[in-house]
Design a protein around this motif. Sequence first.
Motif, mmCIF file in Angstrom:
data_model
loop_
_atom_site.group_PDB
_atom_site.id
_atom_site.type_symbol
_atom_site.label_atom_id
_atom_site.label_comp_id
_atom_site.label_asym_id
_atom_site.label_seq_id
_atom_site.Cartn_x
_atom_site.Cartn_y
_atom_site.Cartn_z
ATOM 1 N N TYR A 210 0.852 -1.193 0.000
ATOM 2 C CA TYR A 210 0.000 0.000 0.000
ATOM 3 C C TYR A 210 0.888 1.243 0.000
ATOM 4 O O TYR A 210 1.824 1.361 0.806
ATOM 5 C CB TYR A 210 -0.883 -0.031 1.238
ATOM 6 N N VAL A 211 0.622 2.170 -0.906
ATOM 7 C CA VAL A 211 1.351 3.429 -1.013
ATOM 8 C C VAL A 211 0.314 4.542 -1.069
ATOM 9 O O VAL A 211 -0.587 4.502 -1.923
ATOM 10 C CB VAL A 211 2.230 3.471 -2.274
ATOM 11 N N ALA A 212 0.407 5.527 -0.185
ATOM 12 C CA ALA A 212 -0.675 6.518 -0.137
ATOM 13 C C ALA A 212 -0.209 7.879 0.356
ATOM 14 O O ALA A 212 0.660 7.985 1.230
ATOM 15 C CB ALA A 212 -1.809 6.010 0.764
ATOM 16 N N ALA A 213 -0.829 8.890 -0.205
ATOM 17 C CA ALA A 213 -0.768 10.235 0.354
ATOM 18 C C ALA A 213 -1.991 10.504 1.211
ATOM 19 O O ALA A 213 -1.962 11.356 2.100
ATOM 20 C CB ALA A 213 -0.685 11.271 -0.768
ATOM 21 N N GLY A 214 -3.081 9.774 0.953
ATOM 22 C CA GLY A 214 -4.326 10.037 1.655
ATOM 23 C C GLY A 214 -4.934 11.357 1.220
ATOM 24 O O GLY A 214 -4.532 11.951 0.217
ATOM 25 N N VAL A 215 -5.907 11.821 1.987
ATOM 26 C CA VAL A 215 -6.580 13.053 1.590
ATOM 27 C C VAL A 215 -5.822 14.296 2.042
ATOM 28 O O VAL A 215 -6.190 15.414 1.674
ATOM 29 C CB VAL A 215 -8.023 13.103 2.144
ATOM 30 N N LEU A 216 -4.746 14.129 2.829
ATOM 31 C CA LEU A 216 -3.978 15.273 3.315
ATOM 32 C C LEU A 216 -2.568 15.323 2.752
ATOM 33 O O LEU A 216 -2.061 16.389 2.401
ATOM 34 C CB LEU A 216 -3.892 15.245 4.845
ATOM 35 N N GLY A 217 -1.910 14.168 2.666
ATOM 36 C CA GLY A 217 -0.508 14.133 2.276
ATOM 37 C C GLY A 217 -0.258 14.748 0.913
ATOM 38 O O GLY A 217 -0.988 14.504 -0.040
ATOM 39 N N ARG B 4 -0.457 13.277 -5.442
ATOM 40 C CA ARG B 4 -1.643 14.138 -5.586
ATOM 41 C C ARG B 4 -1.707 14.737 -6.986
ATOM 42 O O ARG B 4 -2.768 14.793 -7.609
ATOM 43 C CB ARG B 4 -1.613 15.260 -4.546
ATOM 44 N N GLY B 5 -0.559 15.183 -7.476
ATOM 45 C CA GLY B 5 -0.541 15.787 -8.805
ATOM 46 C C GLY B 5 -0.912 14.812 -9.900
ATOM 47 O O GLY B 5 -1.467 15.195 -10.930
ATOM 48 N N ALA B 6 -0.622 13.533 -9.663
ATOM 49 C CA ALA B 6 -0.979 12.498 -10.640
ATOM 50 C C ALA B 6 -2.411 12.015 -10.460
ATOM 51 O O ALA B 6 -2.862 11.130 -11.194
ATOM 52 C CB ALA B 6 -0.010 11.324 -10.517
ATOM 53 N N ASP B 7 -3.105 12.593 -9.461
ATOM 54 C CA ASP B 7 -4.511 12.269 -9.182
ATOM 55 C C ASP B 7 -4.674 10.834 -8.705
ATOM 56 O O ASP B 7 -5.549 10.100 -9.154
ATOM 57 C CB ASP B 7 -5.388 12.523 -10.406
ATOM 58 N N ALA B 8 -3.798 10.449 -7.767
ATOM 59 C CA ALA B 8 -3.918 9.134 -7.138
ATOM 60 C C ALA B 8 -3.511 9.276 -5.688
ATOM 61 O O ALA B 8 -2.328 9.436 -5.390
ATOM 62 C CB ALA B 8 -3.038 8.108 -7.838
ATOM 63 N N LYS B 9 -4.472 9.216 -4.803
ATOM 64 C CA LYS B 9 -4.157 9.391 -3.388
ATOM 65 C C LYS B 9 -3.687 8.096 -2.736
ATOM 66 O O LYS B 9 -3.103 8.124 -1.655
ATOM 67 C CB LYS B 9 -5.360 9.961 -2.654
ATOM 68 N N ALA B 10 -3.960 6.944 -3.366
ATOM 69 C CA ALA B 10 -3.543 5.685 -2.767
ATOM 70 C C ALA B 10 -3.480 4.589 -3.818
ATOM 71 O O ALA B 10 -4.285 4.556 -4.757
ATOM 72 C CB ALA B 10 -4.505 5.280 -1.647
ATOM 73 N N LEU B 11 -2.506 3.680 -3.635
ATOM 74 C CA LEU B 11 -2.359 2.490 -4.472
ATOM 75 C C LEU B 11 -2.318 1.273 -3.563
ATOM 76 O O LEU B 11 -1.583 1.257 -2.574
ATOM 77 C CB LEU B 11 -1.064 2.534 -5.280
ATOM 78 N N ALA B 12 -3.091 0.249 -3.890
ATOM 79 C CA ALA B 12 -3.018 -1.048 -3.215
ATOM 80 C C ALA B 12 -2.587 -2.062 -4.265
ATOM 81 O O ALA B 12 -3.313 -2.322 -5.229
ATOM 82 C CB ALA B 12 -4.360 -1.420 -2.607
ATOM 83 N N VAL B 13 -1.385 -2.617 -4.096
ATOM 84 C CA VAL B 13 -0.747 -3.405 -5.145
ATOM 85 C C VAL B 13 -0.625 -4.858 -4.697
ATOM 86 O O VAL B 13 -0.102 -5.150 -3.609
ATOM 87 C CB VAL B 13 0.650 -2.843 -5.468
ATOM 88 N N THR B 14 -1.099 -5.773 -5.520
ATOM 89 C CA THR B 14 -0.926 -7.198 -5.266
ATOM 90 C C THR B 14 -0.303 -7.842 -6.500
ATOM 91 O O THR B 14 -0.104 -7.207 -7.529
ATOM 92 C CB THR B 14 -2.279 -7.875 -4.963
ATOM 93 N N GLY B 15 -0.020 -9.165 -6.396
ATOM 94 C CA GLY B 15 0.516 -9.907 -7.522
ATOM 95 C C GLY B 15 2.007 -9.722 -7.687
ATOM 96 O O GLY B 15 2.685 -9.082 -6.873
#
Length: 594
Positions: A49-56, A92-103
């Motif tokens: 999991y990689v995230a900025a969340g709604v604040l970061g 945030r600039g890429a418009d992705a606040k969080a990634l959940a990566v599997t596989g």
Amino acid sequence: MPFIVDLTSGNVEKEQYPGEIGGSVLGLRLMAGRTPAGLDPYDPRALLYVAAGVLGGTAAPGLAKAVFLAKSPLTGVAGESHALGPFAAGLRGADAKALAVTGRAARPSYLLVQDGQVSLHDASELRGLGTAATTDALRARHGQGAHVAAIGPAGENLVRYASVVTDYAYAAGRYGLGAVFGAKNLKAVVCVGEAPTESASAAEVADPGAIAGLAAYYRDSLATNPLAAIQAGMPGFAGWVGDPPAPGYAAVRNFSVTGAHGLRVPSAADYDGRAVATTGACPGCPNDCLKVYAPPGLAERRTGGLGQEAFLSLGWNLGIDDLDTVLAANARCNDLGLDPVSLGGTLAFAMECAERGLLPGGPVFGDPAALPGLIDDVAGRTGEMGDLLAEGAARAAAKLGPAAAPYAMTVKGAELPCFDPRVQPGIGLGYAIAPGGPRYDALEHDLDFDPVAGLAYSFGEARRIGAEPAPVAGLDAERGRRTARLLRLWSGLDALNLCVFASSPTRPLTLDHLSALVTAVLGREFTLDDLLAAGQARLDAMRAYAIREGGGPDELPARMHEEPVAAGPHEGAVLDRASFELARAAFYEELGWR
């Protein structure tokens, strides 16, 4: 809110979790809900999991923080690490606040996040490159404004304490998240987009005027808050200068020397000519506490982002006090993708074992010339020694046999930070009980709240959460409750991706400022109770996951209970076992744990 990415199939979906802040609490829920108990951290089904969340990543004070989370290959429980610097703004600039990566990707790959889309790309030609060369190559491909979180050879070789390094110098260092990247054949995450700036804050936050006011307050506080002033000044918070700390304050030779040791602290002048970058690391924050240093002439200097623990972990704990040796080792660690804290703890363990005849041919304390080769051997798992030490001190001790176990300074399999808990028992409780493993920045230091030697300006803030000032050496039930309350507060900061180095009780952003900051960004009222509730929720989720996974006990190495500080103002300091157990029980009670 998070993108759900399956590296095996290449499938990408987006899921909504209304009302979620989107930091580590959401990541922990996804880990618990989407992975079975007992899963090996390197299993393709494991979740990263990689995230900025709604604040970061918001252009505001204290919000330049991204979280990296996975089941740790070092501890077997939830490993959470935070990267400061500009990467969260890149998400945030890429418009992705969080990634959940599997596989697991079929070949070395990287994820590209751009304009709210996530795609998988081949990175075979990047295998074996350090984090700086990887970042160069990906910026050449996607633009110099791209933000990159990359692993080096240590992650590819599954070193159990491999790190992820963002934008050359800013590491998510602890618990082996880089090895989880490596197990997934994931070389990097690349973010492309228009990162938030202060001038564009009106489009990013609900109340830009309030944000501007908080930024102005913070800027003014740099002249009045002593810790913020040190962070902003030269050589900075991580640049150990001046008088040596009192014996027993910091780890020397694997925590074995707590009296006179003959090691020196650098002078401020020793840093002259070694600064690579000293301003502008965290977008929107007036303080410049993250600085980059490296010796002149080093082949790769951009990776010298200096954390507060680097000088102790790669220096004094190894019996080394040469500044250029430490700065070069730190830069090399970041380029190879190695956590300096766990590396230093593992090397110190090996050095003490060699000194005691338990590791023939092992490294020795106080040998600066040998350190570069040791770092490279660990990152490459080169030879029997490199392969052994790449496993971390706890696993290395298990391989060497019972006689080596007392010299592994670890909790839950992770190497201790270099601030000695015998002098500060609250830190010791935090090391032992924090459900994700020991971190020096999980709660404030006991010395800060000593009625005589502490930071008096912070006492009022601490009282608001029930942490009354107390003599630093006291270890009783009240110490346990006080420590739990401080841990809950800083857990709230971690849950929301708020910077602990900007925040209450000792830094400029008071509890009221923090509430106002979150309210100004989100546009809905956020209170101190909300912050503490977020901290409790994070701790509860981490503990539940640790229990599910059979995580290690909430205990410190026996040395902390059996070998008192030998000299100086803290002479005799040791963690009495009965008192520690009493304080631990009170800690559990405060957090509602049984």
